[in-house]
Design a protein around this motif. Sequence first.
Motif, mmCIF file in Angstrom:
data_model
loop_
_atom_site.group_PDB
_atom_site.id
_atom_site.type_symbol
_atom_site.label_atom_id
_atom_site.label_comp_id
_atom_site.label_asym_id
_atom_site.label_seq_id
_atom_site.Cartn_x
_atom_site.Cartn_y
_atom_site.Cartn_z
ATOM 1 N N PHE A 4 0.833 -1.208 0.000
ATOM 2 C CA PHE A 4 0.000 0.000 0.000
ATOM 3 C C PHE A 4 0.866 1.255 0.000
ATOM 4 C CE2 PHE A 4 -1.382 3.254 3.097
ATOM 5 C CZ PHE A 4 -2.287 3.931 2.287
ATOM 6 N N GLN A 5 1.852 1.318 0.868
ATOM 7 C CA GLN A 5 2.724 2.487 0.953
ATOM 8 C C GLN A 5 3.479 2.706 -0.350
ATOM 9 O OE1 GLN A 5 2.864 4.752 3.166
ATOM 10 N NE2 GLN A 5 1.669 3.832 4.839
ATOM 11 N N SER A 6 3.896 1.607 -0.975
ATOM 12 C CA SER A 6 4.623 1.703 -2.237
ATOM 13 C C SER A 6 3.739 2.288 -3.330
ATOM 14 C CB SER A 6 5.135 0.314 -2.635
ATOM 15 O OG SER A 6 5.759 0.362 -3.903
ATOM 16 N N ARG A 7 2.503 1.826 -3.423
ATOM 17 C CA ARG A 7 1.587 2.330 -4.461
ATOM 18 C C ARG A 7 1.159 3.762 -4.176
ATOM 19 N NH1 ARG A 7 -2.196 -2.787 -6.486
ATOM 20 N NH2 ARG A 7 -0.494 -4.330 -6.461
ATOM 21 N N LEU A 8 0.974 4.088 -2.917
ATOM 22 C CA LEU A 8 0.591 5.459 -2.566
ATOM 23 C C LEU A 8 1.706 6.433 -2.950
ATOM 24 C CD1 LEU A 8 -1.566 7.234 -1.198
ATOM 25 C CD2 LEU A 8 -0.325 6.929 0.951
ATOM 26 N N ALA A 9 2.951 6.042 -2.718
ATOM 27 C CA ALA A 9 4.084 6.893 -3.073
ATOM 28 C C ALA A 9 4.196 7.059 -4.584
ATOM 29 C CB ALA A 9 5.374 6.310 -2.505
ATOM 30 N N ALA A 10 3.858 6.005 -5.327
ATOM 31 C CA ALA A 10 3.987 6.046 -6.782
ATOM 32 C C ALA A 10 2.814 6.746 -7.468
ATOM 33 C CB ALA A 10 4.125 4.617 -7.326
ATOM 34 N N LEU A 11 1.608 6.541 -6.944
ATOM 35 C CA LEU A 11 0.406 7.028 -7.630
ATOM 36 C C LEU A 11 -0.223 8.261 -6.990
ATOM 37 C CD1 LEU A 11 -1.250 3.538 -8.251
ATOM 38 C CD2 LEU A 11 0.095 4.899 -9.872
ATOM 39 N N GLY A 12 0.139 8.547 -5.750
ATOM 40 C CA GLY A 12 -0.414 9.721 -5.091
ATOM 41 C C GLY A 12 -1.751 9.424 -4.427
ATOM 42 N N TYR A 13 -2.284 10.457 -3.777
ATOM 43 C CA TYR A 13 -3.523 10.310 -3.024
ATOM 44 C C TYR A 13 -4.735 10.216 -3.959
ATOM 45 C CZ TYR A 13 -1.096 11.358 1.339
ATOM 46 O OH TYR A 13 -0.260 11.311 2.424
ATOM 47 N N ASN A 14 -5.773 9.607 -3.416
ATOM 48 C CA ASN A 14 -7.026 9.441 -4.149
ATOM 49 C C ASN A 14 -7.848 10.726 -4.013
ATOM 50 O OD1 ASN A 14 -9.389 8.383 -5.377
ATOM 51 N ND2 ASN A 14 -10.162 7.717 -3.387
#
Length: 282
Positions: free
Chosen positions: A30-40
């Motif tokens: 989750f942290q990896s994807r949040l860092a890559a894709l940004g907030y929803n």
Amino acid sequence: MEENWHALDKDSVISLLKTDQFAGLSAHEFQSRLAALGYNELVEKQKTPLWKMLLTQFQDFMVLVLLGATLVSAFLGEYSDAVTIMAIVVVNAILGFVQEYRAEKSLEALKQLTAPFSRVIRGGIEQKVPARELVPGDIIVIEAGDRLPADGRLIEAVNLEIEEAALTGESVPVRKTADRVYTWDTGLGDQKNMVFVGTSVTRGRGIAVLTATGMGTEMGRIAGMIQAAEEQDTPLQRRLDQLGKYLVWGCLGVCGVVVLTGIVRGESIFLMAMSGISLAVA
């Protein structure tokens, strides 16, 4: 990654998104994807300052002509004419400003459709998290009364009905299913195995894997188009602007002829100049 998720079975979607139907994403993933894709969340472009928005209302050719007429009228002592013309200019500016201001608020209206919180399964544990902290691959749990926080592919649906009027205009809640697979060109309103941000669950419950968040959602695409749209004059507005220029130059030409005719006939140059100015303002 953009896919026709509605055209894939749920197992394929889960595999492509590299998640687990029952355990969801791990905390690390989750942290990896949040860092890559940004907030929803919907990204808003830099707003136009209010003073600049107001100033643009006075840049039209005819408005500049009217402002010039106001100054000339005041110079000639025709204060009633000056006040009348200025009132027209001010009212026109206020109307234009209000219209542009409301257009600027359209993205904020879209933001109000998003849910503040969502129930998500991560690491095998169901938890309530801020909706802005969701990423593609998250497994969310939805039930009657919930507002969808992002776009997703259903992997379980029990008597699930969702009201999608905000997105598709359909006034009747849509019955959803997790088992159907549709062709790639199926319209948004007919994708009954998908859920979309900003829509509301009216009945039943379900589980979905998120396929898009933030500006990648259908609502995000709409927000992007709103912000990217450039204001263009209609054909009627362009013709009226052209006609206004013709009238102004024609009026100045007539005034010039009147002034020259008076001078040729022996009238005072100052008197004829003042007469020409008065005629132009009128």
